[in-house]
Each structure stands twice: as structure tokens, then as C-alpha cells.
Write an enzyme that holds these catalytic residues in place. Structure first.
Site, PDB file in Angstrom:
ATOM      1  N   GLU A  86       0.713   5.068  -7.507  1.00 32.60           N
ATOM      2  CA  GLU A  86       1.202   6.282  -7.921  1.00 32.60           C
ATOM      3  C   GLU A  86       2.520   6.918  -7.971  1.00 32.60           C
ATOM      4  OE1 GLU A  86      -2.028   8.875  -5.972  1.00 32.60           O
ATOM      5  OE2 GLU A  86      -3.581   8.029  -7.204  1.00 32.60           O
TER       6      GLU A  86
ATOM      7  N   GLU B  82      -8.245   3.249  -8.956  1.00 33.50           N
ATOM      8  CA  GLU B  82      -8.709   4.043  -8.047  1.00 33.50           C
ATOM      9  C   GLU B  82      -9.486   5.141  -9.010  1.00 33.50           C
ATOM     10  OE1 GLU B  82      -6.154   6.044  -5.135  1.00 33.50           O
ATOM     11  OE2 GLU B  82      -5.113   4.040  -4.755  1.00 33.50           O
TER      12      GLU B  82
HETATM   13  C1  BGC Z   1      -3.999   7.394  -3.137  1.00 33.35           C
HETATM   14  C2  BGC Z   1      -4.705   7.079  -1.929  1.00 33.35           C
HETATM   15  C3  BGC Z   1      -5.538   8.509  -1.306  1.00 33.35           C
HETATM   16  C4  BGC Z   1      -6.402   8.792  -2.712  1.00 33.35           C
HETATM   17  C5  BGC Z   1      -7.242  10.269  -2.297  1.00 33.35           C
HETATM   18  C6  BGC Z   1      -4.643   8.485  -4.311  1.00 33.35           C
HETATM   19  O1  BGC Z   1      -3.574   9.388  -4.585  1.00 33.35           O
HETATM   20  O2  BGC Z   1      -3.340   6.421  -3.744  1.00 33.35           O
HETATM   21  O3  BGC Z   1      -3.953   6.584  -0.947  1.00 33.35           O
HETATM   22  O4  BGC Z   1      -6.222   8.267  -0.337  1.00 33.35           O
HETATM   23  O5  BGC Z   1      -5.648   9.275  -3.864  1.00 33.35           O
HETATM   24  O6  BGC Z   1      -6.229  11.114  -2.075  1.00 33.35           O
END
Ligand code: BGC
Length: 516
Positions: free
Chosen positions: A190, A399
Site C-alpha cells: 500500500e 488483501e
Molecule cells: C493494511 C493492513 C491493515 C488492513 C486493515 C491494509 O491497509 O495493509 O496492514 O491491517 O488494511 O486496515
């Protein structure tokens, strides 16, 4: 006679049921992979063990406990530094094909440079990699997930162009030590978040509040660090390991919806938050998006600045960055409504350059905070946007996840996962090349400024238990079933089953009554 009729009736109903449930299940493509993600600072703990150096997150949480919702930190977190075997147990139970985890830079390079390599740190990650491979799980390594070595922060971190060399040396170490077995690499997690919230809004460490100047500088240096690392891999390691190794980057974004169908505004929002990082790497001609450069230059002029806050790369950098990824790791959580700005901002800032307002939408399913609306259609639309803009690139969803308070019967997460996987399937069917889904996160963990007040895990972790016991949640059972069957099991299918069950009972009763 009666019983014959009943048998015929029952078989018909059974057939209808089978038909109903199978027509609801959509299949994932053959080579599509399932995994899950985590990150070092959020799960490892062991913050001062075996020679680990400090990261900006250690310093930030220790010095400013008030910045964290429950005044906590990642000193112990889920204790994965000692309990990886339990994480592995969860990985195996789920049947994951990939596991994405990050390396803590200061655990392997306590000062962020080559002056000291921490063998204990290397050993730890070697054991994770080996255990994963023994379990037939493909390791995917994120090199940087927010935990910059504090020593590099002392020399201005991503604002100092020498970060490019530091990052190159660090990635050289990782490729050298692990590249014989690891074939999937993500340079940065990110990038937009790192730069905007670390160097613009000061929401995250190193808490630099310099919106519209330092965030751009960070983006510039980060993209260069990424490209140099990609080149290093291709030139030094690709042949050495004679592999199909891939190096990518993980970019996050939200989709924007406009009430008035203002596509220009939607596009502007996406260019400022995603295109600024994606186009230099994935765009056919590379370089920053024109709209971004043009607006910044106009505002520079208005403010009488004699230096450009963001300028196009020179041709050497442009060509080095262009094409410097084998895949895009895409991370999606939520979307926003976008609106024209209500009153013009003054001074210099990213917000002024970007020039839009955002809000939620009461029609969306709200999350634990207003940040986390569930908007699955946003994922489908943004994937289509990416594919239209950058062509047939490989995209892995590295993610995607849902926050709650840690419920074990986490129906909302089941629904979230299902709905987002459906969006992915829709995108794939319309030609977007999505090759994997690695939801966030394998286990509950330290959620940055929210501490332990928000949970994302497929497995719960009891943070009040010194053993940090892991417990399987309903979402884990659901995801396991999806992986096993390679089908999008409808949360609907639970609904459908009960619906068809009721229908069945009703028809039987009617049938019996009719035959009497
Ligand atoms: C990040 C994670 C974070 C998740 C939820 C992403 O921005 O890569 O580290 O825990 O979002 O906030």
C-alpha cells in the site's frame, strides 16, 4: 398408489433442490489461487528479541500510546515470533495454497543497512519458508509493510533519495537468502498509504504533516526504490534461480461513486489515489497521470512556488519504472461517494490538488466504523477500471477484509467474503485477469491506530491469554469450503438451503394432503 405418488413428488422436489443449489454455485478458474495475508509488526511480537532493531512502529507506539485506540502496541501482538506453528496449523486447516507474510526489515537488518545482518532473523524467516513449502503452501513475501527501521527514519526515511539504495541492499539480502525457495515477491504494501498517511496527514508514523509536498516526494522515492529492486531481481536472481519468480507491488484503492454520474470526477479521484502509483508502473507509456501533474503545476503557479512539487520522471527513470512489475497486488476494503469540493481550499495540500470531497452512503452496509462500509460492487468496478486503463495485467487480490469486534460466529465476514468473491468472479468473466484471492487476515492482529479494537482474522486470537490461543471462526470454515470445492458457495446457499427446505416441507404437506 398414494405412496407412489409421494415418491414421485419427493424425487421431483429433490431434483429441484439439487438444481437450485448447483445453479447458485459459480466456479473459480482452474489456475486461480487462494491464500491469506498477514504482516510482521501486526502479528510477530518479539519486538526486542534475538537482536531485532527498532522500527518506526515500535517508537511511535511506545512514545505515543495515546495515538492507539486502546493504548496498545505490537510488542507481543499474536506472538507469531514464537507461535508460527499454530499459524501453520490454521493455514493447513484452511487448505491455503498461498500464504503472504512480510519481513520485518529491522529484524534482519537492525540498522536498516548492511553494517549488521541479524542471522537469528534470517533463521526465523527461513524456518517459516521451509515449513510452508513442506506443507505445500507457496510463500509470498512482502518486503515492506509499514515498519521502516528507525535508523533510516533518523535520516528522513522515504524523503531521502538514498532510501533507494538502502531498499535495494535490503531486497538484495532477501533475494539472496530466500530467493532459491521464494518465487513471489511484493516490494511495498500500500504505497499510497505509506506516503499519504506517513508523510502527508501524519496519521501514521513517521507522522510528518506535510500534505502536498512530502507525500509526493515519498511516492517518487518509493517508485524508484521499487523499480531498482525489480531490475536487481531480473538481472541478478531471475537467471540464478532459473525460476518463474515474480516481483510485484501491492497498491490499495477505493472506488468512487458519483450521485450525478460525474465520470470525470470519479476518474480524477482514481488517478489521484491509484493512478499516481499505478500508471508509472503499469501504464503503457508510464509516468505520472497527466491530470495529476497538470493540477499540481497549476497550483504551484498560483502559490508562486519556484520548484515543482511533483515533476514527470526523466526518461531514464520513466523507462526503468515502466513495466517494473510482473503482477499487481491489489487491496480493496471499501468505497466512497465522491462530490465536487464545496468550498475552495487554500494553501498547499494534496487535498487541494485532488479537489474533491468524499462521503459514505447510507445504502451501504455499515462496518464497525464509518471507514468500513461493505461495497462489493466497488471491487468489480475498480478491477474493470484498472484493466481498461492498464490492459491485460495479472492482478492478485492480496488483501480484502472485514473488521468486527472479534465475534467467532462472524456472519458479517462470511457475507463480506462471499460478496467480494462474487465481484471478483464477475470481473474475471468480463475479462479482467485476476489470478488469486488472499483475504486479510489469517489471524486477528494489531490493527495499527485501532490497536486490538478491530479484528480482521479468519482465526480469532485471545489477546488476554498469554498463550495467544487461536480459534477458528465461522468465516474460516466458510473459506475452507470455498477453497476445497473451488466454488463460490453462496452464503445464499445457506439461505437457499433453508428456503428450499421450507419449500420442500410445504410441498410435501400439500402433496400428502392432495393424495388423501
Ligand atoms: C493494511 C493492513 C491493515 C488492513 C486493515 C491494509 O491497509 O495493509 O496492514 O491491517 O488494511 O486496515
Amino acid at each position: 398408489m398414494k405412496s407412489h405418488l409421494e415418491i414421485i413428488l419427493l424425487s421431483t422436489i429433490l431434483l429441484i433442490n439439487v438444481q437450485l443449489s448447483s445453479s447458485n454455485e459459480r466456479k473459480f478458474p482452474k489456475n486461480f489461487v487462494f491464500g491469506s495475508s498477514s504482516s510482521a509488526y501486526q502479528i510477530e511480537g518479539g519486538w526486542n528479541e534475538d537482536g531485532r532493531g527498532l522500527s518506526i512502529w515500535d517508537v511511535y507506539t511506545h512514545e505515543n500510546p495515546n495515538r492507539i485506540a486502546d493504548r496498545s502496541n505490537g510488542d507481543i501482538a499474536a506472538d507469531s515470533y514464537h507461535k508460527f506453528d499454530e499459524d501453520l496449523k490454521a493455514i493447513k486447516e484452511l487448505g491455503l495454497e498461498y500464504y503472504r507474510f512480510s519481513i520485518s526489515w529491522p529484524r534482519v537488518m537492525p540498522f536498516g543497512n548492511n553494517s549488521l545482518i541479524n542471522e537469528k532473523g534470517i533463521e526465523y524467516y527461513n524456518s517459516i519458508i521451509n515449513k510452508l513449502l513442506n506443507a505445500n503452501v507457496t510463500p509470498m513475501i512482502t518486503m515492506y509493510h509499514f515498519d521502516l527501521p528507525e535508523e533510516l527514519n533518523k535520516i528522513e526515511g522515504f524523503l531521502n533519495p538514498s532510501i533507494i539504495e538502502y531498499f535495494k541492499n535490503y531486497s538484495d539480502l532477501l533475494f539472496d537468502k530466500f530467493g532459491d525457495r521464494v518465487k513471489h515477491w511484493v516490494t511495498f504494501n500500500e504505497a499510497f498509504f505509506v506516503c499519504r498517511h506517513g508523510y502527508g496527514t501524519a496519521e501514521f508514523p513517521p507522522t510528518i504533516s506535510d500534505s502536498g509536498i512530502s507525500d509526493y516526494k515519498c511516492i517518487d522515492n518509493l517508485l524508484k526504490s521499487h523499480a531498482v529492486t525489480y531490475k536487481l531481481y531480473k538481472e541478478k536472481y531471475f537467471k540464478k534461480y532459473d525460476s518463474n519468480g515474480k516481483v510485484g507491488i501491492a497498491l490499495n484503492a477505493r472506488f468512487f461513486f458519483s450521485e450525478t454520474n460525474d465520470t470525470e470526477l470519479v476518474n480524477r479521484g482514481l488517478e489521484f489515489e491509484l493512478g499516481i502509483l499505478a500508471q508509472p508502473i503499469f501504464g503503457q507509456n508510464g509516468g505520472y497521470p497527466e491530470i495529476v501533474l497538470k493540477t499540481i503545476a497549476e497550483n504551484d503557479k498560483k502559490e508562486g512556488l519556484e520548484f515543482p512539487r511533483l515533476k514527470q520522471f526523466d526518461s531514464t527513470w520513466l523507462n526503468l519504472i515502466k513495466g517494473s512489475a510482473d503482477f499487481l497486488g491489489f487491496q480493496y476494503y471499501s468505497s466512497r461517494m465522491i462530490l465536487p469540493i464545496s468550498s475552495e481550499l487554500t494553501g498547499i495540500s494534496f487535498e487541494k490538488d485532488a479537489n474533491y470531497n468524499i462521503t459514505g452512503n447510507p445504502k451501504w452496509k455499515p462496518g464497525i466504523t464509518s471507514q468500513w462500509y461493505s461495497v462489493p460492487e466497488g471491487l468489480e468496478l475498480i478491477l474493470k477500471w484498472i484493466s481498461k486503463k492498464y490492459g491485460d495485467i495479472e492482478i492478485m487480490i492480496t488483501e480484502n477484509g472485514w473488521a468486527d469486534k472479534g465475534e467467532l460466529e462472524d456472519d458479517s465476514r462470511v457475507e463480506f467474503l462471499r460478496d467480494h468473491m462474487e465481484s471478483i468472479l464477475n470481473a474475471i468473466e468480463s475479462g479482467v485477469r485476476v489470478t488469486g484471492y488472499l483475504p486479510w487476515s489469517l489471524i486477528d492482529n494489531f490493527e495499527w491506530n485501532a490497536g486490538y479494537t478491530q479484528k480482521f482474522g479468519l482465526y480469532g486470537v485471545d489477546f488476554s491469554d498469554p498463550n495467544r490461543k487461536r480459534t477458528q471462526k465461522k468465516s474460516a470454515r466458510y473459506f475452507k469450503e470455498v477453497i476445497k470445492t473451488r466454488k463460490l458457495i453462496n452464503q445464499g446457499s445457506t439461505k437457499n438451503i433453508s428456503f428450499t427446505f421450507i419449500l420442500t416441507v410445504l410441498i410435501i404437506i400439500l402433496g400428502i394432503m392432495a393424495t388423501r
